[in-house]
Design a protein around this motif. Structure first.
Motif, PDB file in Angstrom:
ATOM      1  N   SER A  22       0.824  -1.214   0.000  1.00 39.47           N
ATOM      2  CA  SER A  22       0.000   0.000   0.000  1.00 39.47           C
ATOM      3  C   SER A  22       0.857   1.263   0.000  1.00 39.47           C
ATOM      4  O   SER A  22       0.421   2.320  -0.471  1.00 39.47           O
ATOM      5  CB  SER A  22      -0.936   0.009   1.204  1.00 39.47           C
ATOM      6  OG  SER A  22      -0.214   0.202   2.415  1.00 39.47           O
ATOM      7  N   MET A  23       2.100   1.155   0.509  1.00 40.23           N
ATOM      8  CA  MET A  23       2.992   2.309   0.530  1.00 40.23           C
ATOM      9  C   MET A  23       3.448   2.722  -0.867  1.00 40.23           C
ATOM     10  O   MET A  23       3.975   3.820  -1.057  1.00 40.23           O
ATOM     11  CB  MET A  23       4.226   1.999   1.395  1.00 40.23           C
ATOM     12  CG  MET A  23       3.912   1.819   2.867  1.00 40.23           C
ATOM     13  SD  MET A  23       5.398   1.385   3.830  1.00 40.23           S
ATOM     14  CE  MET A  23       4.662   1.025   5.419  1.00 40.23           C
ATOM     15  N   LEU A  24       3.225   1.848  -1.841  1.00 36.41           N
ATOM     16  CA  LEU A  24       3.566   2.190  -3.221  1.00 36.41           C
ATOM     17  C   LEU A  24       2.511   3.098  -3.855  1.00 36.41           C
ATOM     18  O   LEU A  24       2.698   3.575  -4.980  1.00 36.41           O
ATOM     19  CB  LEU A  24       3.724   0.911  -4.052  1.00 36.41           C
ATOM     20  CG  LEU A  24       4.850  -0.028  -3.606  1.00 36.41           C
ATOM     21  CD1 LEU A  24       4.822  -1.333  -4.408  1.00 36.41           C
ATOM     22  CD2 LEU A  24       6.206   0.638  -3.747  1.00 36.41           C
ATOM     23  N   LYS A  25       1.409   3.310  -3.128  1.00 38.42           N
ATOM     24  CA  LYS A  25       0.363   4.253  -3.540  1.00 38.42           C
ATOM     25  C   LYS A  25      -0.192   3.934  -4.931  1.00 38.42           C
ATOM     26  O   LYS A  25      -0.338   4.805  -5.790  1.00 38.42           O
ATOM     27  CB  LYS A  25       0.900   5.690  -3.522  1.00 38.42           C
ATOM     28  CG  LYS A  25       1.493   6.141  -2.194  1.00 38.42           C
ATOM     29  CD  LYS A  25       0.456   6.161  -1.098  1.00 38.42           C
ATOM     30  CE  LYS A  25       1.058   6.664   0.223  1.00 38.42           C
ATOM     31  NZ  LYS A  25       0.069   6.639   1.335  1.00 38.42           N
ATOM     32  N   ASP A  26      -0.514   2.668  -5.138  1.00 33.66           N
ATOM     33  CA  ASP A  26      -1.064   2.243  -6.426  1.00 33.66           C
ATOM     34  C   ASP A  26      -2.215   1.279  -6.159  1.00 33.66           C
ATOM     35  O   ASP A  26      -1.995   0.147  -5.710  1.00 33.66           O
ATOM     36  CB  ASP A  26       0.024   1.581  -7.261  1.00 33.66           C
ATOM     37  CG  ASP A  26      -0.430   1.275  -8.695  1.00 33.66           C
ATOM     38  OD1 ASP A  26      -1.644   1.134  -8.913  1.00 33.66           O
ATOM     39  OD2 ASP A  26       0.443   1.183  -9.566  1.00 33.66           O
ATOM     40  N   ASP A  27      -3.437   1.729  -6.424  1.00 35.76           N
ATOM     41  CA  ASP A  27      -4.615   0.898  -6.167  1.00 35.76           C
ATOM     42  C   ASP A  27      -4.579  -0.403  -6.958  1.00 35.76           C
ATOM     43  O   ASP A  27      -5.060  -1.438  -6.484  1.00 35.76           O
ATOM     44  CB  ASP A  27      -5.895   1.666  -6.512  1.00 35.76           C
ATOM     45  CG  ASP A  27      -6.212   2.759  -5.503  1.00 35.76           C
ATOM     46  OD1 ASP A  27      -5.653   2.723  -4.395  1.00 35.76           O
ATOM     47  OD2 ASP A  27      -7.025   3.647  -5.837  1.00 35.76           O
ATOM     48  N   SER A  28      -4.026  -0.375  -8.163  1.00 35.54           N
ATOM     49  CA  SER A  28      -3.997  -1.579  -8.987  1.00 35.54           C
ATOM     50  C   SER A  28      -3.131  -2.665  -8.356  1.00 35.54           C
ATOM     51  O   SER A  28      -3.437  -3.852  -8.455  1.00 35.54           O
ATOM     52  CB  SER A  28      -3.499  -1.257 -10.398  1.00 35.54           C
ATOM     53  OG  SER A  28      -2.133  -0.882 -10.398  1.00 35.54           O
TER      54      SER A  28
END
Length: 292
Positions: A22-28
């Protein structure tokens, strides 16, 4: 208690794994973990069922004072488990794009989910063997070492996740590689005490394996059917939620990582009670069976 601690560690690392992604900030990416996890949960159900069957049968033999027979029956269970898990892993690897599409994933999310699934599923036979050896330890009443198997996998995953995801810049695939390595850590931790303290496994004899199939499947089939009920429900819910988009499904995945922590004691009881009953049943101590 030891089984609960081991499961809690697995669920905590599973949650941490998702938190790192989640820390990668990508919903996909977060949604991809959910789609792949749904399919992985389903594929591991057979291994769980065989672990329950092996633990119960081995415990019965141990209760009868036949440790050699316990090793033999568990060897048969491991052979069956390796064959089944290898077959299932191969099918999932080949048809991963179709399976992920069936769940409702599209575009980049489907691409990420397929990549993650194909990496992790390759270690499925290793994970299956670890679980079954852990079942043998529990059949001997060695709850502490059985707990160590799951703890070793959880700790390995927890340490490697941030290294692979961030330090090496591998992202979601880094999380998958960490999961694979954790399966090997579990296998090593399971096999060592089996060979050091309990005589290892028996010689592989195909005729004996075939002879052991009826008692194995008599327990394994109901156990597998019981264990696939939840993942089938997850598949139905996944297909229902997927049309609402990656952000919604990512939220659903986050909740799915939290709720098992509340039920780890109940989950652990289902695996722990079989060997206890098996040992006492084998020793013909029926009052203890009833009290358990």
């Amino acid at each position: 208690m030891s089984a609960s601690i081991g499961l809690a560690a697995v669920f905590l690392v599973d949650f941490a794994d998702f938190a790192f992604i989640s820390m990668l900030k990508d919903d996909s990416l977060m949604a991809a973990v959910g789609y792949a996890g749904t399919m992985l949960y389903f594929t591991f159900s057979a291994s769980i069922g065989l672990m329950i069957a092996g633990g119960a049968l081995a415990a019965q033999k141990i209760g009868q004072g036949e440790a050699g027979e316990a090793r033999r029956i568990m060897t048969s269970v491991i052979i069956v488990g390796l064959l089944m898990s290898s077959f299932v892993a191969g099918i999932v690897y080949i048809f991963a794009p179709s399976l992920i599409a069936f769940l409702g994933a599209e575009g980049d999310t489907a691409k990420h989910a397929v990549s993650y699934l194909r990496i992790v599923v390759l270690a499925m036979p290793i994970g299956a063997m670890s679980m079954m050896c852990s079942g043998l330890l529990r059949a001997h009443g060695d709850a502490r070492r059985s707990m160590t198997v799951t703890l070793s996998g959880a700790l390995t995953n927890a340490v490697l996740d941030p290294i692979f995801i961030f330090a090496l810049g591998l992202g979601l695939e880094g999380a998958a590689y960490a999961s694979v390595i954790s399966r090997f850590a579990m296998m090593a931790t399971a096999l060592y005490p089996v060979f050091k303290h309990y005589g290892g496994l028996a010689k592989i004899e195909p005729p004996r394996v075939v002879k052991d199939l009826p008692p194995i499947f008599a327990i394994a089939i109901p156990a597998v059917l019981t264990n696939i009920a939840t993942p089938i429900g997850n598949i139905i819910v996944t297909k229902t939620i997927s049309p609402f988009g990656d952000a919604v499904f990512a939220g659903f995945t986050a909740v799915g990582r939290i709720t098992p922590l509340a039920f780890c004691v109940i989950f652990a009881l289902s695996g722990a009670v079989g060997p206890i009953i098996g040992q006492n049943f084998g020793a013909k101590k029926y009052p203890r069976v009833r009290s358990t």
